[in-house]
Design a protein around this motif. Structure first.
Motif, PDB file in Angstrom:
ATOM      1  N   LYS A   8       1.158  -0.817   0.213  1.00  0.00           N
ATOM      2  CA  LYS A   8       0.132  -0.088  -0.083  1.00  0.00           C
ATOM      3  C   LYS A   8       1.102   0.946  -0.085  1.00  0.00           C
ATOM      4  N   GLU A   9       2.241   1.147   1.020  1.00  0.00           N
ATOM      5  CA  GLU A   9       3.014   2.917   0.821  1.00  0.00           C
ATOM      6  C   GLU A   9       3.689   2.234  -0.180  1.00  0.00           C
ATOM      7  N   TYR A  10       3.710   1.721  -0.644  1.00  0.00           N
ATOM      8  CA  TYR A  10       4.371   1.216  -2.206  1.00  0.00           C
ATOM      9  C   TYR A  10       4.264   2.249  -2.822  1.00  0.00           C
ATOM     10  N   LEU A  11       2.210   1.714  -3.506  1.00  0.00           N
ATOM     11  CA  LEU A  11       1.738   2.050  -4.842  1.00  0.00           C
ATOM     12  C   LEU A  11       1.413   3.729  -4.181  1.00  0.00           C
ATOM     13  N   GLN A  12       1.313   4.015  -2.830  1.00  0.00           N
ATOM     14  CA  GLN A  12       0.682   5.300  -2.099  1.00  0.00           C
ATOM     15  C   GLN A  12       1.591   6.173  -2.571  1.00  0.00           C
ATOM     16  N   GLU A  13       3.551   5.947  -2.960  1.00  0.00           N
ATOM     17  CA  GLU A  13       4.707   6.853  -3.207  1.00  0.00           C
ATOM     18  C   GLU A  13       3.789   6.553  -4.490  1.00  0.00           C
ATOM     19  N   SER A 330      -4.858   3.838 -12.853  1.00  0.00           N
ATOM     20  CA  SER A 330      -4.810   2.646 -12.207  1.00  0.00           C
ATOM     21  C   SER A 330      -4.659   2.117 -10.573  1.00  0.00           C
ATOM     22  N   ILE A 331      -3.914   2.903 -11.028  1.00  0.00           N
ATOM     23  CA  ILE A 331      -2.829   2.692  -9.109  1.00  0.00           C
ATOM     24  C   ILE A 331      -3.979   3.444  -8.335  1.00  0.00           C
ATOM     25  N   LEU A 332      -4.211   4.020  -8.879  1.00  0.00           N
ATOM     26  CA  LEU A 332      -5.614   4.580  -7.192  1.00  0.00           C
ATOM     27  C   LEU A 332      -6.448   3.303  -7.197  1.00  0.00           C
ATOM     28  N   ARG A 333      -7.117   2.891  -7.836  1.00  0.00           N
ATOM     29  CA  ARG A 333      -7.200   1.247  -7.824  1.00  0.00           C
ATOM     30  C   ARG A 333      -6.727  -0.310  -7.391  1.00  0.00           C
ATOM     31  N   ILE A 335      -5.025   0.373  -5.035  1.00  0.00           N
ATOM     32  CA  ILE A 335      -4.737   0.454  -3.472  1.00  0.00           C
ATOM     33  C   ILE A 335      -5.827   0.284  -3.203  1.00  0.00           C
ATOM     34  N   GLU A 336      -7.217   0.698  -4.008  1.00  0.00           N
ATOM     35  CA  GLU A 336      -8.195   0.271  -3.196  1.00  0.00           C
ATOM     36  C   GLU A 336      -8.322  -1.103  -3.266  1.00  0.00           C
ATOM     37  N   LEU A 337      -8.136  -2.227  -4.067  1.00  0.00           N
ATOM     38  CA  LEU A 337      -8.620  -3.678  -4.658  1.00  0.00           C
ATOM     39  C   LEU A 337      -7.403  -4.573  -2.971  1.00  0.00           C
ATOM     40  N   LEU A 338      -5.687  -3.689  -2.557  1.00  0.00           N
ATOM     41  CA  LEU A 338      -5.282  -3.666  -1.727  1.00  0.00           C
ATOM     42  C   LEU A 338      -5.857  -3.805  -0.668  1.00  0.00           C
ATOM     43  N   GLU A 339      -6.528  -2.592  -0.389  1.00  0.00           N
ATOM     44  CA  GLU A 339      -7.525  -2.420   0.963  1.00  0.00           C
ATOM     45  C   GLU A 339      -8.838  -2.920   1.274  1.00  0.00           C
ATOM     46  N   SER A 340      -9.456  -3.497  -0.186  1.00  0.00           N
ATOM     47  CA  SER A 340     -10.858  -4.141   0.401  1.00  0.00           C
ATOM     48  C   SER A 340     -10.270  -5.255   0.694  1.00  0.00           C
ATOM     49  N   GLY A 341      -8.723  -5.733   0.237  1.00  0.00           N
ATOM     50  CA  GLY A 341      -8.396  -7.204   0.259  1.00  0.00           C
ATOM     51  C   GLY A 341      -8.492  -8.211  -0.694  1.00  0.00           C
ATOM     52  N   GLU A 342      -8.881  -7.698  -2.049  1.00  0.00           N
ATOM     53  CA  GLU A 342      -9.589  -8.365  -2.768  1.00  0.00           C
ATOM     54  C   GLU A 342      -7.544  -8.584  -3.725  1.00  0.00           C
ATOM     55  N   ALA A 343      -6.906  -7.724  -3.167  1.00  0.00           N
ATOM     56  CA  ALA A 343      -4.982  -8.247  -3.766  1.00  0.00           C
ATOM     57  C   ALA A 343      -4.164  -8.175  -2.527  1.00  0.00           C
ATOM     58  N   VAL A 344      -3.366  -9.088  -2.185  1.00  0.00           N
ATOM     59  CA  VAL A 344      -2.512  -9.185  -1.435  1.00  0.00           C
ATOM     60  C   VAL A 344      -0.995  -8.410  -1.669  1.00  0.00           C
ATOM     61  N   SER A 345      -1.161  -8.414  -2.881  1.00  0.00           N
ATOM     62  CA  SER A 345       0.777  -7.698  -3.091  1.00  0.00           C
ATOM     63  C   SER A 345       0.377  -6.987  -5.064  1.00  0.00           C
ATOM     64  N   VAL A 346       1.233  -5.585  -4.408  1.00  0.00           N
ATOM     65  CA  VAL A 346       1.359  -5.157  -5.833  1.00  0.00           C
ATOM     66  C   VAL A 346       1.170  -6.177  -7.184  1.00  0.00           C
ATOM     67  N   SER A 347       2.243  -6.804  -6.468  1.00  0.00           N
ATOM     68  CA  SER A 347       1.262  -8.217  -8.183  1.00  0.00           C
ATOM     69  C   SER A 347       0.021  -8.244  -8.195  1.00  0.00           C
ATOM     70  N   ASP A 348      -0.562  -8.874  -7.164  1.00  0.00           N
ATOM     71  CA  ASP A 348      -1.420  -9.281  -7.443  1.00  0.00           C
ATOM     72  C   ASP A 348      -2.615  -8.043  -7.502  1.00  0.00           C
ATOM     73  N   ALA A 349      -2.705  -6.968  -7.563  1.00  0.00           N
ATOM     74  CA  ALA A 349      -3.625  -6.448  -7.681  1.00  0.00           C
ATOM     75  C   ALA A 349      -3.561  -5.534  -9.257  1.00  0.00           C
ATOM     76  N   ALA A 350      -1.895  -6.023  -9.716  1.00  0.00           N
ATOM     77  CA  ALA A 350      -2.060  -5.804 -11.081  1.00  0.00           C
ATOM     78  C   ALA A 350      -2.546  -6.368 -11.752  1.00  0.00           C
ATOM     79  N   ALA A 351      -1.999  -8.198 -11.145  1.00  0.00           N
ATOM     80  CA  ALA A 351      -2.954  -9.112 -12.308  1.00  0.00           C
ATOM     81  C   ALA A 351      -4.447  -8.710 -12.332  1.00  0.00           C
ATOM     82  N   LYS A 352      -5.095  -8.365 -10.345  1.00  0.00           N
ATOM     83  CA  LYS A 352      -6.676  -8.677 -11.222  1.00  0.00           C
ATOM     84  C   LYS A 352      -6.695  -7.057 -11.674  1.00  0.00           C
TER      85      LYS A 352
END
Length: 357
Positions: A8-13, A330-333, A335-352
């Motif tokens: 989350k901090e990585y994507l926020q940055e 895209s980055i904001l989306r 972050i939302e996936l991470l916050e909602s628990g739908e993704a657990v990592s940056v790579s997972d968020a990017a794949a979803k």
């Protein structure tokens, strides 16, 4: 920089970096437009200054040339008038010389004409006998007299032949024949009453006429020789020649002054005029150059920052987020996936995100 293990901090940055890059790109575009405008203003001002210098120099040089051309034209006109006065004086001198040197011939011609008139009157000859055409027709002697007779005869015969060959009606032939016969009859009557009756007297008259003709030839010969004579020393034209020489020297002096003045203008005055114009616009030109340079520096600064930030984003984020996802939405989306628990990592968020989440 945040650790990839803190997604989350990585994507926020990353989001902050992309937003900052977009802001700088917008600023760079704005500064680029400002730089182009300042460059155009500088180019326009420089062009206007050069155009004013060129027009000023051309105008002043043209004025200088016109002034000398005006003086030279006036001097040429004066020289032409002096030449005309000289020509008139020479013509008057030639005329006087001709009259003087032909006076003897003309006096003799007058005497011979008086003799002819008196002789014809004394011997009761017709008035026609005093004209030289009479002797050409009725007492031919010279080649020119016989040539005239031949021409007249040829015309009469030619007219008769033409009336036969080309006239459609015979009346034309008869008319021409009648005219020819009338001419011959008139000639015969005049001949019979002059040359036929006064043969010896007409010989004397012919001699007088020939003497007149010879004297007239003498007049023409003397006149022609005088007019062909190129020696003007006897016509007292020295004062005109002095005026002409003085005027030619004046013209040569003006030409030299013109050449010198134009040389001075081209090599000194034109630079002075250009320097005066440069001085007039110096402050404005300096201001425009400084504004252009400042706009260029500002653009280069922001362009360098954008380039550095683009490199940093490429190095730090592209490998994990993907170049297609390096944008605010895209980055904001992600972050939302991470916050909602739908993704657990940056790579997972990017794949979803790629899968349509």
């Amino acid at each position: 920089m945040a650790d990839i293990n803190s997604p989350k901090e990585y994507l926020q940055e990353a989001l902050e970096a992309v937003d900052s890059l977009n802001a700088d790109r917008a600023k760079m575009e704005e500064l680029g437009a400002d730089r182009a405008r300042k460059d155009r203003e500088l180019a326009a001002l420089s062009g206007n200054i050069e155009q004013e210098k060129r027009k000023t120099v051309e105008s002043r040089r043209s004025d200088l040339e016109k002034e000398f051309s005006k003086k030279l034209k006036a001097a040429d006109s004066q020289l032409e008038k002096i030449g005309e006065r000289r020509a008139k004086a020479r013509e008057a001198g030639v005329k006087t010389r001709v009259e003087t040197q032909t006076a003897g011939f003309k006096g003799e011609i007058a005497n011979l004409k008086a003799q002819l008139y008196a002789y014809c009157k004394e011997n009761r000859l017709p008035a026609i006998c005093r004209g030289r055409l009479f002797y050409k027709l009725f007492s031919p002697k010279h080649a020119s007299d016989w040539l005239l007779m031949i021409i007249i005869a040829a015309i009469m015969v030619g007219a008769l032949w033409a009336s036969v060959e080309f006239a459609e009606r015979r009346v034309y032939f008869i008319a021409v024949l009648a005219v020819d016969v009338l001419i011959i009859v008139i000639y015969a009557v005049i001949f019979a009453n002059t040359a036929g009756k006064h043969h010896n007297e007409l010989k004397v008259c012919r001699q007088i006429v020939d003497a007149i003709i010879n004297d007239e030839k003498g007049v023409r010969t003397v006149t022609k020789n005088i007019r062909r004579d190129k020696d003007d020393s006897q016509y007292d034209l020295g004062s005109f020649d002095e005026e002409i020489n003085a005027k030619k020297q004046e013209i040569a002096g003006l030409e030299a002054q013109k050449t010198s003045a134009l040389y001075q203008f081209d090599n000194v005055t034109s630079q002075q005029l250009a320097a005066e114009i440069d001085s007039t616009y110096a402050a404005r030109l300096t201001e425009a150059r400084e504004a252009s340079e400042a706009a260029k520096n500002a653009y280069n600064d922001i362009a360098g920052r954008v380039h550095a930030m683009e490199n940093a984003i490429s190095i730090n984020y592209v490998q994990y987020i993907g170049s297609d996802n390096l944008n605010h939405d895209s980055i904001l989306r992600m972050i939302e996936l991470l916050e909602s628990g739908e993704a657990v990592s940056v790579s997972d968020a990017a794949a979803k995100l790629k899968g349509g989440c």
